[in-house]
Design a protein around this motif. Sequence first.
Motif, PDB file in Angstrom:
ATOM      1  N   VAL A   8       0.842  -1.201   0.000  1.00 48.54           N
ATOM      2  CA  VAL A   8       0.000   0.000   0.000  1.00 48.54           C
ATOM      3  C   VAL A   8       0.877   1.251   0.000  1.00 48.54           C
ATOM      4  CG1 VAL A   8      -1.615   1.364   1.398  1.00 48.54           C
ATOM      5  CG2 VAL A   8      -2.041  -1.077   1.031  1.00 48.54           C
ATOM      6  N   ALA A  11       2.344   1.793  -3.426  1.00 51.85           N
ATOM      7  CA  ALA A  11       1.371   2.252  -4.416  1.00 51.85           C
ATOM      8  C   ALA A  11       0.852   3.659  -4.154  1.00 51.85           C
ATOM      9  CB  ALA A  11       0.199   1.263  -4.468  1.00 51.85           C
ATOM     10  N   HIS A  12       0.746   4.055  -2.897  1.00 49.71           N
ATOM     11  CA  HIS A  12       0.059   5.308  -2.556  1.00 49.71           C
ATOM     12  C   HIS A  12       0.908   6.327  -1.798  1.00 49.71           C
ATOM     13  CE1 HIS A  12      -3.725   3.543  -3.884  1.00 49.71           C
ATOM     14  NE2 HIS A  12      -3.332   2.444  -3.262  1.00 49.71           N
ATOM     15  N   GLY A  13       2.071   5.926  -1.317  1.00 49.29           N
ATOM     16  CA  GLY A  13       2.878   6.812  -0.475  1.00 49.29           C
ATOM     17  C   GLY A  13       3.681   7.859  -1.220  1.00 49.29           C
ATOM     18  N   ARG A  14       3.857   7.657  -2.522  1.00 54.13           N
ATOM     19  CA  ARG A  14       4.611   8.602  -3.360  1.00 54.13           C
ATOM     20  C   ARG A  14       5.970   8.953  -2.732  1.00 54.13           C
ATOM     21  NH1 ARG A  14      -0.671  10.654  -3.598  1.00 54.13           N
ATOM     22  NH2 ARG A  14      -0.206  12.507  -2.368  1.00 54.13           N
ATOM     23  N   ALA A  37       0.036  12.480   1.197  1.00 52.93           N
ATOM     24  CA  ALA A  37       0.160  11.084   0.770  1.00 52.93           C
ATOM     25  C   ALA A  37      -0.292  10.132   1.877  1.00 52.93           C
ATOM     26  CB  ALA A  37       1.595  10.777   0.358  1.00 52.93           C
ATOM     27  N   SER A  38      -0.097  10.515   3.137  1.00 52.04           N
ATOM     28  CA  SER A  38      -0.507   9.631   4.236  1.00 52.04           C
ATOM     29  C   SER A  38      -2.024   9.464   4.261  1.00 52.04           C
ATOM     30  CB  SER A  38       0.024  10.126   5.587  1.00 52.04           C
ATOM     31  OG  SER A  38      -0.588  11.331   5.978  1.00 52.04           O
ATOM     32  N   ASP A  40      -3.874   9.330   1.503  1.00 47.77           N
ATOM     33  CA  ASP A  40      -4.103   8.322   0.464  1.00 47.77           C
ATOM     34  C   ASP A  40      -3.749   6.922   0.979  1.00 47.77           C
ATOM     35  OD1 ASP A  40      -4.913  10.308  -1.279  1.00 47.77           O
ATOM     36  OD2 ASP A  40      -2.960  10.463  -2.270  1.00 47.77           O
ATOM     37  N   VAL A  41      -2.668   6.838   1.728  1.00 51.97           N
ATOM     38  CA  VAL A  41      -2.256   5.560   2.324  1.00 51.97           C
ATOM     39  C   VAL A  41      -3.334   5.071   3.286  1.00 51.97           C
ATOM     40  CG1 VAL A  41      -0.589   4.489   3.905  1.00 51.97           C
ATOM     41  CG2 VAL A  41       0.221   5.927   2.017  1.00 51.97           C
ATOM     42  N   ALA A  44      -6.305   3.717   1.388  1.00 51.38           N
ATOM     43  CA  ALA A  44      -5.968   2.433   0.764  1.00 51.38           C
ATOM     44  C   ALA A  44      -5.887   1.316   1.807  1.00 51.38           C
ATOM     45  CB  ALA A  44      -4.654   2.556  -0.001  1.00 51.38           C
TER      46      ALA A  44
END
Length: 81
Positions: A8, A11-14, A37-38, A40-41, A44
């Motif tokens: 995850v 994929a989502h942390g950038r 980004a957190s 989004d994490v 997810a």
Amino acid sequence: MLDQIRDVLSAHGRMAIDPREVDDQADLYELGLTSHASVDVMLALEDAFDIEFPEEVLKKSTFASIHNIAQVVEGLVKAPA
């Protein structure tokens, strides 16, 4: 669970570094995770583990390391619905 969390984050942390290559205790913010980004994490992780993060755990320290994330997620997975 740790592998799923790392996936995850990947994929989502950038993040500039692959989270699958870092120590569980490493500071994810120092490695490039942003507060945006957190979020989004978190979303997810909620989907991946079929959980909902309660307001009291929505703080920077929760997402500061893979270890911290795993502790919170594990507690939420085991919590009665």
